[in-house]
Write a protein that holds these residues in place. Structure first.
Motif, PDB file in Angstrom:
ATOM      1  N   VAL A 153      -8.807   2.648   1.112  1.00  0.00           N
ATOM      2  CA  VAL A 153      -8.379   1.230   1.248  1.00  0.00           C
ATOM      3  C   VAL A 153      -8.640   0.904  -0.275  1.00  0.00           C
ATOM      4  O   VAL A 153      -8.108   0.371  -0.767  1.00  0.00           O
ATOM      5  N   ALA A 154      -9.775   1.546  -0.793  1.00  0.00           N
ATOM      6  CA  ALA A 154     -10.235   1.040  -2.359  1.00  0.00           C
ATOM      7  C   ALA A 154      -9.281   1.584  -3.044  1.00  0.00           C
ATOM      8  O   ALA A 154      -8.717   0.641  -4.239  1.00  0.00           O
ATOM      9  N   ARG A 159      -3.625   0.135   4.205  1.00  0.00           N
ATOM     10  CA  ARG A 159      -4.323  -1.484   4.565  1.00  0.00           C
ATOM     11  C   ARG A 159      -4.146  -1.707   5.928  1.00  0.00           C
ATOM     12  O   ARG A 159      -5.159  -2.186   6.665  1.00  0.00           O
ATOM     13  N   PHE A 160      -3.051  -1.109   6.677  1.00  0.00           N
ATOM     14  CA  PHE A 160      -2.833  -1.258   8.183  1.00  0.00           C
ATOM     15  C   PHE A 160      -3.037  -0.115   8.924  1.00  0.00           C
ATOM     16  O   PHE A 160      -2.606   0.986   8.605  1.00  0.00           O
ATOM     17  N   ALA A 198       9.935   4.801   7.374  1.00  0.00           N
ATOM     18  CA  ALA A 198       8.765   4.199   6.937  1.00  0.00           C
ATOM     19  C   ALA A 198       7.511   5.497   6.475  1.00  0.00           C
ATOM     20  O   ALA A 198       7.548   6.387   7.046  1.00  0.00           O
ATOM     21  N   ARG A 199       6.844   4.925   5.495  1.00  0.00           N
ATOM     22  CA  ARG A 199       5.786   6.075   5.217  1.00  0.00           C
ATOM     23  C   ARG A 199       4.507   5.849   6.124  1.00  0.00           C
ATOM     24  O   ARG A 199       3.673   4.888   6.041  1.00  0.00           O
ATOM     25  N   VAL A 200       4.553   6.665   7.152  1.00  0.00           N
ATOM     26  CA  VAL A 200       3.708   6.356   8.332  1.00  0.00           C
ATOM     27  C   VAL A 200       2.926   7.662   8.406  1.00  0.00           C
ATOM     28  O   VAL A 200       3.171   8.689   8.485  1.00  0.00           O
ATOM     29  N   ALA A 229       0.997  -1.431  -0.139  1.00  0.00           N
ATOM     30  CA  ALA A 229       0.026   0.088  -0.065  1.00  0.00           C
ATOM     31  C   ALA A 229       0.727   1.344  -0.131  1.00  0.00           C
ATOM     32  O   ALA A 229       2.053   1.169   0.289  1.00  0.00           O
ATOM     33  N   GLY A 230       0.367   2.345  -0.438  1.00  0.00           N
ATOM     34  CA  GLY A 230       1.271   3.448  -0.645  1.00  0.00           C
ATOM     35  C   GLY A 230       1.489   4.078   0.941  1.00  0.00           C
ATOM     36  O   GLY A 230       2.582   4.706   0.968  1.00  0.00           O
TER      37      GLY A 230
END
Length: 296
Positions: A224-225, A230-231, A200-202, A178-179
């Motif tokens: 999400v779509a 995702r997380f 990380a991309r947080v 995921a992005g």
């Protein structure tokens, strides 16, 4: 008047702007009242000392466990000062009256100067002993949630450090394409450990404190779509606060419902990842939702 009608989150330190004007008025009043030595006017200054002492008692009584003797000492000094005025002992009245007026503020200054302060207190600085006022800017926590309130302060204070549990959660989430590697509830304080200690991309959810519609609950399914997310991690402190409040803990900010709305969507449409799949310390980080897996 302006402060009385201020909306949203109000920080007590804003009132520091009033200090110069109040000091000037107090000084002018002291000089003027001290020159009134005849007739009924001579009671103006003792009355001001007594009124100031009563106000000091009220303020000190808000933290009754901190120097509990001080508020009674201030009242006693003010009473002695008034008696000295009645006995026409002007110098004695002046010395005791000054002590009554400055005892409370002086104690606040000393305590503020020598006591280590938490990150939360530093963000909303006030003079005097510690209290839950800064926390209540964020949450209205009932008495049964004292432990959760302390947990929130620890959560803020540890925002600079990435714990083993958080590190394990991040490693698990990095398996996603995921992005956004990981989104964290709790605003910037929730995401800070990851942002400060990794590349990380947080993404922090909810803006500064987690209560803003950034994003809103309606936008989460779109993220999400679109494969952006995702997380999502719900830090453990929010789980503890919800349990302690038993449904009675509410956010005081006007748009705090955004946090509740997002968490409800995550709980309904995402699947909690068992901590045993993540790592031995994962449970200490909170609940990790996998929004890329449909719930049954």
């Amino acid at each position: 008047m302006v402060f009385s009608f201020t909306g949203g989150i109000f920080h007590a330190y804003y009132t520091a702007e009033l200090a110069p004007a109040i000091a000037a008025l107090a000084a002018a009043g002291l000089v003027t009242a001290s020159s009134w030595s005849r007739g009924r006017a001579r009671f103006v200054l003792p009355a001001a000392v007594a009124g100031t002492a009563v106000l000091a008692y009220v303020l000190l009584d808000r933290t009754p466990d901190w120097l509990p003797w001080l508020r009674y000492t201030v009242l006693a000094l003010a009473l002695l000062s008034v008696v000295a005025v009645l006995l026409r002992a002007a110098r004695v009245a002046a010395v005791i009256g000054l002590a009554a007026v400055v005892a409370g503020p002086a104690a606040f200054v000393v305590d503020t100067a020598v006591r280590p302060r938490s990150v939360l207190e530093s963000a909303d600085p006030v003079a005097g002993p510690p209290s839950t006022a800064a926390l209540h800017t964020v949450f209205s926590v009932n008495t049964t949630g004292a432990g959760a309130a302390a947990g929130y302060v620890r959560f803020i204070d540890s925002a600079y450090r990435l714990s083993p549990g958080q590190r394990q959660v991040l490693a698990f989430a990095q398996a996603s394409s995921a992005g956004i590697t990981l989104a964290v509830e709790g605003g910037t304080y929730g995401a800070d450990p990851f942002v400060l200690n990794t590349e990380a991309r947080v993404a922090p959810l909810g803006g500064y404190l987690g209560f803003d519609p950034a994003p809103s609950a309606a936008e989460l399914p779109q993220w999400v779509a679109a494969g952006k997310l995702r997380f999502v991690l719900l830090p453990k402190v929010f789980v503890d606060i919800a349990r302690a409040g038993a449904g009675r803990t509410t956010a005081s900010a006007a748009d705090a419902g955004e946090l509740t709305g997002r968490v409800r969507w995550e709980a309904k449409h995402c699947r909690p990842v068992p901590p045993t799949r993540i790592g031995p310390d994962a449970a200490t980080a909170g609940v990790l939702f996998d929004c890329g897996v449909a719930t049954p």
